[in-house]
Design a protein around this motif. Structure first.
Motif, mmCIF file in Angstrom:
data_model
loop_
_atom_site.group_PDB
_atom_site.id
_atom_site.type_symbol
_atom_site.label_atom_id
_atom_site.label_comp_id
_atom_site.label_asym_id
_atom_site.label_seq_id
_atom_site.Cartn_x
_atom_site.Cartn_y
_atom_site.Cartn_z
ATOM 1 N N GLU A 51 0.847 -1.192 0.000
ATOM 2 C CA GLU A 51 0.000 0.000 0.000
ATOM 3 C C GLU A 51 0.887 1.249 0.000
ATOM 4 O OE1 GLU A 51 -3.297 0.497 -0.106
ATOM 5 O OE2 GLU A 51 -3.649 -1.659 -0.394
ATOM 6 N N ALA A 52 0.466 2.280 -0.734
ATOM 7 C CA ALA A 52 1.277 3.493 -0.854
ATOM 8 C C ALA A 52 1.597 4.092 0.512
ATOM 9 C CB ALA A 52 0.553 4.515 -1.723
ATOM 10 N N SER A 53 0.653 4.008 1.436
ATOM 11 C CA SER A 53 0.869 4.590 2.765
ATOM 12 C C SER A 53 1.894 3.818 3.584
ATOM 13 C CB SER A 53 -0.457 4.649 3.533
ATOM 14 O OG SER A 53 -0.978 3.340 3.736
ATOM 15 N N ASN A 54 2.220 2.607 3.140
ATOM 16 C CA ASN A 54 3.186 1.778 3.866
ATOM 17 C C ASN A 54 4.581 1.803 3.260
ATOM 18 O OD1 ASN A 54 1.148 1.036 5.589
ATOM 19 N ND2 ASN A 54 0.739 -0.918 4.578
ATOM 20 N N VAL A 55 4.736 2.458 2.108
ATOM 21 C CA VAL A 55 6.058 2.555 1.495
ATOM 22 C C VAL A 55 6.898 3.524 2.321
ATOM 23 C CG1 VAL A 55 7.357 3.251 -0.542
ATOM 24 C CG2 VAL A 55 5.205 2.015 -0.798
ATOM 25 N N LYS A 56 8.028 3.049 2.821
ATOM 26 C CA LYS A 56 8.850 3.861 3.717
ATOM 27 C C LYS A 56 9.803 4.763 2.932
ATOM 28 C CE LYS A 56 12.634 3.514 7.017
ATOM 29 N NZ LYS A 56 13.500 4.302 6.099
ATOM 30 N N PRO A 57 9.802 6.060 3.235
ATOM 31 C CA PRO A 57 10.819 6.921 2.620
ATOM 32 C C PRO A 57 12.201 6.530 3.122
ATOM 33 C CG PRO A 57 9.081 8.215 3.701
ATOM 34 C CD PRO A 57 8.913 6.798 4.142
ATOM 35 N N SER A 58 13.163 6.639 2.264
ATOM 36 C CA SER A 58 14.541 6.371 2.682
ATOM 37 C C SER A 58 14.982 7.389 3.720
ATOM 38 C CB SER A 58 15.476 6.450 1.478
ATOM 39 O OG SER A 58 16.832 6.421 1.864
ATOM 40 N N TRP A 59 15.922 7.000 4.569
ATOM 41 C CA TRP A 59 16.596 7.974 5.416
ATOM 42 C C TRP A 59 17.218 8.993 4.463
ATOM 43 C CZ3 TRP A 59 21.570 6.694 8.731
ATOM 44 C CH2 TRP A 59 21.902 7.825 9.498
ATOM 45 N N THR A 60 16.767 10.224 4.542
ATOM 46 C CA THR A 60 17.198 11.254 3.605
ATOM 47 C C THR A 60 18.712 11.430 3.659
ATOM 48 O OG1 THR A 60 15.103 12.382 4.019
ATOM 49 C CG2 THR A 60 16.807 13.630 2.866
ATOM 50 N N GLY A 61 19.324 11.443 2.478
ATOM 51 C CA GLY A 61 20.768 11.589 2.395
ATOM 52 C C GLY A 61 21.517 10.278 2.370
ATOM 53 N N LEU A 62 20.802 9.169 2.584
ATOM 54 C CA LEU A 62 21.468 7.870 2.629
ATOM 55 C C LEU A 62 21.740 7.284 1.252
ATOM 56 C CD1 LEU A 62 22.504 5.287 4.030
ATOM 57 C CD2 LEU A 62 20.134 4.511 4.158
ATOM 58 N N VAL A 63 20.861 7.548 0.291
ATOM 59 C CA VAL A 63 20.908 6.838 -0.989
ATOM 60 C C VAL A 63 22.331 6.728 -1.516
ATOM 61 C CG1 VAL A 63 20.110 6.821 -3.372
ATOM 62 C CG2 VAL A 63 18.562 7.533 -1.551
ATOM 63 N N ASP A 64 22.730 5.505 -1.808
ATOM 64 C CA ASP A 64 24.112 5.190 -2.167
ATOM 65 C C ASP A 64 24.086 4.262 -3.376
ATOM 66 O OD1 ASP A 64 26.703 3.971 -2.280
ATOM 67 O OD2 ASP A 64 27.039 4.448 -0.171
ATOM 68 N N GLY A 65 24.554 4.765 -4.507
ATOM 69 C CA GLY A 65 24.490 3.991 -5.740
ATOM 70 C C GLY A 65 25.240 2.682 -5.675
ATOM 71 N N TYR A 66 26.219 2.580 -4.787
ATOM 72 C CA TYR A 66 27.021 1.365 -4.694
ATOM 73 C C TYR A 66 26.434 0.354 -3.711
ATOM 74 C CZ TYR A 66 30.358 3.969 -7.425
ATOM 75 O OH TYR A 66 30.951 4.703 -8.437
ATOM 76 N N MET A 67 25.365 0.740 -3.019
ATOM 77 C CA MET A 67 24.652 -0.175 -2.123
ATOM 78 C C MET A 67 23.250 -0.455 -2.648
ATOM 79 S SD MET A 67 26.784 -0.777 0.363
ATOM 80 C CE MET A 67 25.812 -1.401 1.738
ATOM 81 N N GLU A 68 22.868 0.271 -3.658
ATOM 82 C CA GLU A 68 21.493 0.275 -4.130
ATOM 83 C C GLU A 68 21.152 -0.944 -4.978
ATOM 84 O OE1 GLU A 68 17.904 2.839 -4.336
ATOM 85 O OE2 GLU A 68 19.592 2.530 -3.003
ATOM 86 N N THR A 69 19.927 -1.420 -4.805
ATOM 87 C CA THR A 69 19.343 -2.391 -5.715
ATOM 88 C C THR A 69 18.390 -1.626 -6.612
ATOM 89 O OG1 THR A 69 19.466 -4.162 -4.084
ATOM 90 C CG2 THR A 69 17.940 -4.477 -5.921
ATOM 91 N N GLU A 70 18.723 -1.500 -7.882
ATOM 92 C CA GLU A 70 17.887 -0.709 -8.787
ATOM 93 C C GLU A 70 16.531 -1.369 -8.980
ATOM 94 O OE1 GLU A 70 18.138 0.859 -13.352
ATOM 95 O OE2 GLU A 70 19.934 1.033 -12.107
ATOM 96 N N ILE A 71 15.488 -0.591 -8.812
ATOM 97 C CA ILE A 71 14.118 -1.112 -8.893
ATOM 98 C C ILE A 71 13.431 -0.553 -10.131
ATOM 99 C CG2 ILE A 71 11.899 -1.278 -7.728
ATOM 100 C CD1 ILE A 71 13.306 -0.821 -5.124
ATOM 101 N N PRO A 72 13.122 -1.383 -11.113
ATOM 102 C CA PRO A 72 12.414 -0.889 -12.294
ATOM 103 C C PRO A 72 11.039 -0.359 -11.914
ATOM 104 C CG PRO A 72 13.317 -3.088 -12.669
ATOM 105 C CD PRO A 72 13.419 -2.822 -11.206
ATOM 106 N N SER A 73 10.584 0.653 -12.603
ATOM 107 C CA SER A 73 9.252 1.194 -12.368
ATOM 108 C C SER A 73 8.194 0.160 -12.732
ATOM 109 C CB SER A 73 9.045 2.458 -13.211
ATOM 110 O OG SER A 73 7.704 2.899 -13.141
ATOM 111 N N GLU A 74 7.090 0.222 -12.030
ATOM 112 C CA GLU A 74 5.968 -0.665 -12.345
ATOM 113 C C GLU A 74 5.259 -0.222 -13.616
ATOM 114 O OE1 GLU A 74 3.453 -1.381 -8.852
ATOM 115 O OE2 GLU A 74 5.186 -0.852 -7.615
ATOM 116 N N ASN A 75 5.592 0.962 -14.099
ATOM 117 C CA ASN A 75 5.053 1.474 -15.349
ATOM 118 C C ASN A 75 6.116 1.316 -16.427
ATOM 119 O OD1 ASN A 75 4.492 3.460 -17.508
ATOM 120 N ND2 ASN A 75 2.771 4.051 -16.223
#
Length: 538
Positions: free
Chosen positions: A421-445
Motif C-alpha cells: 500500500e502506498a501509505s506503507n512505502v517507507k521513505p529512505s533515510w534522507t541523504g542515505l541513498v548510495d548507488g554502490y549499495m542500491e538495488t535498482e528497482i524498475p518502475s511498475e510502469n
C-alpha cells in the motif's frame, strides 16, 4: 583520475558490495517479515541480538540517538523496523536510533526549527535547506577529525576518488556525509515535466520536446482540467530557465542556493549575474504571460516552497495532469501507484536538460548530507552508525526501504514495492541513498521505465565546478539583504505577478544593487578564481 583507475576501483567495490550483499542475504533468509520479530522464525543470532538489546536497555546502558528525516512515516512496519534496527545497533554499537519524519512542504523552515531545538543528534540537509549557510555558522560537527574512527566509510567513498569526501568540505571542515551517486551506467534524468502522454495523443498535440510544445500542453490542460490550476509550484520560473539555459550555463550550486549567479558552460570560472542574462528576461516574459492567462495559479504567492505532494495527489486523483518542478526520482512512488490503479495511463517525461546539457560524474559537493549535532553525546558512535548504513547491506536495506513484507517485498532477489500500500512505502533515510549499495528497482510502469532508461549513461568526467562550495560567511549582511529583496521583489516577478514587467524588472536590478549584489558577486568570483588556481596546481 584516469578512467582505468576509476574502473578498477569501481569493480573492486562492486565485488565487495556483492559479497556484503550475499552475506546479508544469508542473515536475512530466515528473518520473519510479518513484523512479529519474536516468533520461532527468528534465527539464533537474531534472538541473541534482541536479548542483548533488551538486557542493555534494562540495565540503562544504551544511549538513544535521535534523528530526523524527510517524508511521511509509513502507516505500518515501524515497530518491527525499530526492533530489527535495535538488534543490530545495540549489538554493534551499543546505541539505539529513533527518527522523526518531516513531511515535504515548507521543509526549510521545519528543518531550521528542528536544528534550533537542539533535541536531535542526526540532521539531514541539502539544497532544499539552509545546510551550507548553517554549516558556516558551525551548526554541525566537523567530522574530519573523526574519520580515523570509520575506515570502512572512508574506503567506501574512495571508490571514485581519494578526495571524494574532501570535495564536500566547507572551509576545510567536513560537516556531513553526502549522498553518493554511482558513477557507472546510471539513469541521469534530472528535473523535468511529467504529463499524461495518453492525453497528449488523445488531444492531438505534438510530441513534447521543447518549451513551445510543453506550453501547448499546458494551455490544453487548462481547458480540459479547469478544476485545478495547471501550475501550482512557485519554482516554475526555474523550469523555464532550465529549458532556456540548458547547455549554455552551469549552476555554481543549485538555483535555490545561488539564484543570482551562474557561469557560462564554455567559461566556467567567470561569475555571471543570472538576472542580467537574455534567458532570464525571456523567462520573465513567459511567467508574465502564463500568470495573465491563468496557467499559473493566481494564488501562487501563497504556495509553500514545495507543493510536490499536493500536486502528486491531484495527479493520482485525475484532477491534474502536469508536474513541472520535480526531479524524476521523486516521482517514482507516484508513477508506481498510478501503474497499479490506472495502468492505461502513460506518464510522459520531458527532461529539461538531458541531451542539451553536459553530463558529469555524480558530485558530492552539492549532495544532500547527513550531519551530526556538535553537542551529540556520542559523536563517534553516531558517525559509526552512518558508516554501517553505507557499508553493511542489512543496515542499508532497512534504513533505505524498511521492513521486508511491510514496506517492501523481494521478487527474484530484487527489492520491489509492488503489492505494498502506498501509505506503507517507507521513505529512505534522507541523504542515505548510495548507488554502490542500491538495488535498482524498475518502475511498475513500463512506459515510464523506458523513458528513464533513455537517459542511462556512464559519464567520464567531473564538472569543472566539482568541489566548489561558496562560503558566504563574510557576507552575512549582504545575503540577508539579498534574501529580503528576493522575497519582496524577485519572487512575485518570478511567478509572473506583475502589471509592469519591465518596470518591476528594473526595480529588482536596482534593489539587488542596493542590497550588495556587486560585493556578493566579487566575493564569489574571488573564491572561484582561488578554486581554479588550486585545481590547476593539484
Amino acid at each position: 583520475m584516469k578512467k582505468r583507475s576509476l574502473w578498477r576501483k569501481a569493480v573492486s567495490l562492486g565485488m565487495s558490495a556483492a559479497l556484503v550483499f550475499s552475506l546479508a542475504g544469508c542473515g536475512q533468509g530466515s528473518t520473519d517479515t510479518s513484523g512479529n520479530a519474536g516468533t520461532s522464525g527468528s534465527t539464533e543470532a537474531e534472538t541473541d541480538a534482541r536479548e542483548t538489546a533488551e538486557q542493555a536497555a534494562d540495565d540503562g546502558e544504551v544511549i538513544t540517538l535521535k534523528g530526523f528525516t524527510m517524508g511521511n512515516e509509513p502507516a505500518s512496519g515501524m515497530d518491527a523496523f525499530y526492533e530489527q534496527l535495535d538488534a543490530m545497533t545495540v549489538k554493534d554499537l551499543g546505541i539505539k536510533v529513533r527518527f522523526d519524519y518531516i513531511p515535504w512542504g515548507d521543509e526549510k523552515n521545519k528543518i531550521n526549527l528542528n536544528i534550533a531545538s537542539g533535541e536531535y543528534d542526526l540532521y539531514v540537509g541539502g539544497n532544499f535547506s539552509d545546510y551550507k549557510v548553517m554549516a558556516t555558522k558551525n551548526a554541525f560537527l566537523d567530522l574530519k577529525p573523526l574519520l580515523s574512527e570509520v575506515p570502512d566509510l572512508v574506503a567506501h567513498y574512495s571508490v571514485v576518488s581519494d578526495k571524494t569526501l574532501e570535495s564536500c568540505e566547507i572551509g576545510g571542515k567536513l560537516y556531513g556525509i553526502p549522498q553518493f551517486g554511482k558513477a557507472t551506467d546510471s539513469v541521469m534524468a534530472g528535473e523535468g515535466f511529467m504529463y499524461r502522454e495518453d492525453l497528449r495523443k488523445k488531444w492531438g498535440l505534438p510530441e513534447i520536446n521543447s518549451l513551445e510544445t510543453m506550453e501547448q500542453y499546458l494551455y490544453k490542460a487548462k481547458d480540459e482540467y479547469p478544476e485545478s490550476s495547471v501550475v501550482m509550484d512557485n519554482r516554475i520560473w526555474s523550469a523555464v530557465w532550465n529549458i532556456l539555459a540548458a547547455g549554455k550555463y552551469l549552476e555554481l550550486d543549485s538555483y535555490m542556493n545561488t539564484p543570482y549567479t551562474v557561469v557560462a558552460a564554455d567559461d566556467p570560472y567567470t561569475v555571471i549575474d543570472r538576472t542580467q542574462t537574455p534567458e532570464y528576461k525571456t523567462m520573465l516574459e513567459y511567467m508574465t504571460k502564463w500568470y495573465k492567462d491563468g496557467i499559473i495559479d493566481h494564488d501562487i504567492l501563497a504556495a509553500s516552497a514545495n507543493e510536490g505532494n499536493k500536486i502528486a495527489e491531484l495527479i493520482k486523483a485525475d484532477k491534474k495532469v502536469t508536474a513541472t518542478n520535480s526531479p524524476a526520482w521523486s516521482l517514482t512512488a507516484t508513477v508506481n501507484e498510478i501503474a497499479r490503479n490506472n495502468p492505461e495511463w502513460e506518464m510522459g517525461w520531458f527532461d529539461y536538460g538531458f541531451g542539451k546539457a553536459p553530463i558529469y560524474l555524480p558530485s558530492v559537493s552539492s549532495a544532500t548530507c547527513i550531519s551530526i549535532n556538535p553537542k551529540c553525546k556520542e559523536p563517534v558512535k553516531a558517525l559509526q552508525f552512518i558508516e554501517k548504513a553505507h557499508t553493511d547491506q542489512a543496515y542499508y536495506d532497512l534504513l533505505r526501504w524498511g521492513v521486508e513484507g511491510e514496506n517492501y517485498n523481494r521478487q527474484d532477489g530484487n527489492i520491489t514495492t509492488a503489492g505494498i500500500e502506498a501509505s506503507n512505502v517507507k521513505p529512505s533515510w534522507t541523504g542515505l541513498v548510495d548507488g554502490y549499495m542500491e538495488t535498482e528497482i524498475p518502475s511498475e510502469n513500463a512506459y515510464w521505465q523506458e523513458q528513464m532508461d533513455a537517459t542511462r549513461v556512464t559519464p567520464e568526467e567531473f564538472s569543472p565546478l566539482d568541489g566548489f562550495i561558496f562560503d558566504a560567511s563574510s557576507l552575512s549582511s549582504e545575503t540577508a539583504a539579498l534574501e529580503s529583496v528576493k522575497a519582496q521583489y524577485m519572487t512575485p516577478l518570478l511567478c509572473g505577478v506583475t502589471q509592469d514587467m519591465d518596470g518591476d524588472y528594473e526595480n529588482v536590478l536596482a534593489q539587488l544593487k542596493k542590497a550588495g549584489i556587486e560585493k556578493y558577486i566579487a566575493e564569489m568570483q574571488q573564491q572561484l578564481t582561488a578554486f581554479q588556481e588550486k585545481k590547476a596546481a593539484d
